[in-house]
Write an enzyme that holds these catalytic residues in place. Structure first.
Site, PDB file in Angstrom:
ATOM      1  N   ARG A 125       0.850  -1.199   0.000  1.00  0.00           N
ATOM      2  CA  ARG A 125       0.000   0.000   0.000  1.00  0.00           C
ATOM      3  C   ARG A 125       0.885   1.248   0.000  1.00  0.00           C
ATOM      4  O   ARG A 125       0.572   2.258  -0.612  1.00  0.00           O
ATOM      5  CB  ARG A 125      -0.952   0.008   1.213  1.00  0.00           C
ATOM      6  CG  ARG A 125      -1.789   1.271   1.272  1.00  0.00           C
ATOM      7  CD  ARG A 125      -2.885   1.326   2.323  1.00  0.00           C
ATOM      8  NE  ARG A 125      -2.869   0.355   3.351  1.00  0.00           N
ATOM      9  CZ  ARG A 125      -2.141   0.417   4.472  1.00  0.00           C
ATOM     10  NH1 ARG A 125      -1.338   1.443   4.705  1.00  0.00           N
ATOM     11  NH2 ARG A 125      -2.208  -0.547   5.361  1.00  0.00           N
ATOM     12  N   LYS A 128      -8.864   8.004 -18.424  1.00  0.00           N
ATOM     13  CA  LYS A 128      -9.212   8.580 -19.714  1.00  0.00           C
ATOM     14  C   LYS A 128      -7.994   8.603 -20.660  1.00  0.00           C
ATOM     15  O   LYS A 128      -7.488   7.561 -20.974  1.00  0.00           O
ATOM     16  CB  LYS A 128      -9.825   9.969 -19.489  1.00  0.00           C
ATOM     17  CG  LYS A 128     -10.926   9.986 -18.411  1.00  0.00           C
ATOM     18  CD  LYS A 128     -12.039   9.047 -18.729  1.00  0.00           C
ATOM     19  CE  LYS A 128     -13.204   8.973 -17.759  1.00  0.00           C
ATOM     20  NZ  LYS A 128     -13.038   9.172 -16.357  1.00  0.00           N
ATOM     21  N   ASP A 159      -8.149  19.997 -12.662  1.00  0.00           N
ATOM     22  CA  ASP A 159      -8.470  18.670 -13.199  1.00  0.00           C
ATOM     23  C   ASP A 159      -8.169  18.742 -14.696  1.00  0.00           C
ATOM     24  O   ASP A 159      -8.896  19.378 -15.462  1.00  0.00           O
ATOM     25  CB  ASP A 159      -9.952  18.358 -12.923  1.00  0.00           C
ATOM     26  CG  ASP A 159     -10.383  17.000 -13.474  1.00  0.00           C
ATOM     27  OD1 ASP A 159      -9.707  16.491 -14.384  1.00  0.00           O
ATOM     28  OD2 ASP A 159     -11.411  16.478 -13.005  1.00  0.00           O
ATOM     29  N   TYR A 198     -17.437  17.386 -13.842  1.00  0.00           N
ATOM     30  CA  TYR A 198     -17.886  15.995 -13.850  1.00  0.00           C
ATOM     31  C   TYR A 198     -18.876  15.768 -12.699  1.00  0.00           C
ATOM     32  O   TYR A 198     -18.629  16.179 -11.560  1.00  0.00           O
ATOM     33  CB  TYR A 198     -16.661  15.068 -13.733  1.00  0.00           C
ATOM     34  CG  TYR A 198     -17.045  13.626 -13.521  1.00  0.00           C
ATOM     35  CD1 TYR A 198     -17.907  12.982 -14.412  1.00  0.00           C
ATOM     36  CD2 TYR A 198     -16.569  12.899 -12.444  1.00  0.00           C
ATOM     37  CE1 TYR A 198     -18.279  11.654 -14.219  1.00  0.00           C
ATOM     38  CE2 TYR A 198     -16.927  11.576 -12.241  1.00  0.00           C
ATOM     39  CZ  TYR A 198     -17.791  10.961 -13.136  1.00  0.00           C
ATOM     40  OH  TYR A 198     -18.169   9.651 -12.939  1.00  0.00           O
TER      41      TYR A 198
HETATM   42  O1  P1T Z   1     -13.933   7.885 -13.175  1.00  0.00           O
HETATM   43  P1  P1T Z   1     -12.756   8.350 -12.366  1.00  0.00           P
HETATM   44  O2  P1T Z   1     -11.455   7.765 -12.826  1.00  0.00           O
HETATM   45  O3  P1T Z   1     -12.958   8.210 -10.892  1.00  0.00           O
HETATM   46  O4  P1T Z   1     -12.593   9.925 -12.671  1.00  0.00           O
HETATM   47  C1  P1T Z   1     -13.534  10.863 -12.306  1.00  0.00           C
HETATM   48  C2  P1T Z   1     -13.474  12.045 -13.224  1.00  0.00           C
HETATM   49  C3  P1T Z   1     -12.815  13.193 -12.810  1.00  0.00           C
HETATM   50  N1  P1T Z   1     -12.699  14.281 -13.596  1.00  0.00           N
HETATM   51  C4  P1T Z   1     -13.225  14.299 -14.834  1.00  0.00           C
HETATM   52  C5  P1T Z   1     -13.096  15.528 -15.671  1.00  0.00           C
HETATM   53  C6  P1T Z   1     -13.902  13.179 -15.322  1.00  0.00           C
HETATM   54  O5  P1T Z   1     -14.409  13.248 -16.556  1.00  0.00           O
HETATM   55  C7  P1T Z   1     -14.036  12.028 -14.507  1.00  0.00           C
HETATM   56  C8  P1T Z   1     -14.801  10.834 -14.945  1.00  0.00           C
HETATM   57  N2  P1T Z   1     -15.656  11.083 -16.011  1.00  0.00           N
HETATM   58  C9  P1T Z   1     -16.446  10.168 -16.634  1.00  0.00           C
HETATM   59  C10 P1T Z   1     -16.572   8.894 -16.261  1.00  0.00           C
HETATM   60  C11 P1T Z   1     -17.225  10.699 -17.773  1.00  0.00           C
HETATM   61  O6  P1T Z   1     -17.713   9.930 -18.607  1.00  0.00           O
HETATM   62  O7  P1T Z   1     -17.337  11.924 -17.868  1.00  0.00           O
END
Ligand code: P1T
Length: 379
Positions: free
Chosen positions: A46, A195, A170, A98
């Site tokens: 961890r 992403k 972000d 988001y």
């Molecule tokens: O899904 P995750 O890895 O926990 O990330 C969250 C997140 C944070 N910031 C942005 C700009 C994001 O687009 C996302 C996740 N977004 C999607 C799953 C979506 O389809 O928009």
């Protein structure tokens, strides 16, 4: 080193035990010690893992940051940032973001006494009204999800710092290939690695990057103390994905440009949101702070009806209807019922997110095939 060289090499050293050119998947939970406290820098997985170390160094290098930390998801990384705060502290966040980030802020952290203000930051000076001595953090997405608003990172950083607060960007929609916020004054960068950075729709992961020694200490502490760490196999997959990040981003941008051109001239399209458009209110800021405009875009139909939007989404054959973005394959989505359903309708509408909005994540397929799919879906 320039970007492509960093994407291929940064953070990755031949494995010390065998010379393996690819960092192995250190699938272990613990490490043997010769004597209590006498070990090779690794105690428990961890806290440290060599596959994760390589990935963290790679992502930090891409963002021109000193320190990188990876988490089990993007939201796991965001959760870590908010845990820097104390009850009574205030956060100013952009109003288009988001849905999961909004939900984490409002439904998890507000009950611990942290206050969140959601503000239209298309003009940086709008944040002035909401900043006070309790403000500890300004949180922005740029481009925003799903309306592709562009926020002037440099200006927001200046105002934020004048109030003694920290700025987190972000950078998920841009990726470090298109934008490096630390160079524009941000204190930390957050990524949904899920992403573009990972890029192949097979991993969920998050990351934080900073140049600030004190923040890095706190992130390392929270990463270990709270435990939202990614698995070594996922770290390996992301290390592999990063090697082509620059090539993928070039393809996303080129396809994005062609599709914007096609949609701009399409008689059924009502409004189109993409930072490349000269009509975008912050097109000049996008040109100033980004190195390309990316493959994310949103549009409404001329009749602006939810039913027509859903029909188009059902019609797509090559674009897959799915949450997420930034993978090699093209996706389409309906933010109001999918990625942003956790934001109350009234709040969504205040930010300009209509129920008729369709979001596209343009992949790296042949643009002609993507355009043919758009043509038949809209037809
Ligand atoms: O899904 P995750 O890895 O926990 O990330 C969250 C997140 C944070 N910031 C942005 C700009 C994001 O687009 C996302 C996740 N977004 C999607 C799953 C979506 O389809 O928009």
């Amino acid at each position: 080193m320039k970007f492509a060289t960093k994407a291929v090499h940064a953070g990755v050293e031949p494995d010390p035990s065998t010379g393996a050119i690819m960092t192995p998947i250190y699938q272990t939970s613990t490490y043997v010690q010769a004597s209590p406290g006498k070990h090779k820098g690794y105690e428990y997985a961890r806290t440290q893992n060599p596959t994760r170390d390589a990935l963290q160094a790679s992502i930090a290098a891409l963002e021109n940051g000193k320190y990188g930390f990876c988490f089990a998801s993007g939201l796991g990384a965001t959760d870590t940032v908010i845990k820097l705060l104390n009850p009574g502290d205030e956060v100013v966040a952009c109003n288009d973001l988001y849905g999961g980030t909004y939900r984490l802020f409002k439904r998890v952290f507000e009950k611990y006494g942290i206050k969140f203000h959601f503000v239209d930051m298309s003009k940086a000076e709008n944040i002035h009204t909401f900043l006070n001595e309790k403000t500890k953090l300004v949180w922005i997405e740029t481009p925003t999800n799903p309306l592709l608003n562009i926020i002037d990172i440099e200006q927001v950083a200046k105002i934020t710092h004048s109030f003694g607060a920290l700025l987190c960007v972000d950078n998920t929609f841009a990726s470090p290939y298109l934008q490096t916020p630390l160079e524009l004054g941000a204190d930390m960068v957050m990524h949904s690695v899920t992403k573009y950075i990972s890029g192949h729709s097979d991993v969920v992961m998050g990351a934080l990057i900073t140049n600030n020694d004190d923040l890095a200490k706190q992130f390392a502490f929270l990463q270990n103390a709270c435990g939202a760490v990614p698995a070594p196999q996922d770290c390996f997959l992301v290390l592999r994905g990063i090697k082509t990040l620059h090539l993928r981003m070039q393809a996303h941008c080129a396809n994005g440009e062609k599709i914007v051109q096609y949609l701009t001239n399409h008689p059924k399209i009502g409004q189109l949101w993409h930072p490349s458009l000269p009509s975008h209110p912050n097109h000049e800021i996008a040109k100033k702070q980004m190195r390309g405009f990316g493959g994310m875009m949103s549009f409404t139909l001329k009749d602006d009806s939810v039913e027509s939007a859903i029909k188009v989404l059902e019609n797509f054959k090559l674009f897959s209807l799915a949450e997420s973005l930034g993978g090699v394959e093209s996706l389409c989505g309906h933010p109001a019922t999918m990625t942003h359903a956790s934001i109350p309708k009234a709040e969504r509408e205040k930010a300009g997110l209509r129920d008729s909005l369709i979001r596209l994540s343009v992949g790296i397929e042949d643009a002609e095939d993507l355009i043919a799919d758009l043509a038949q879906a809209l037809g």
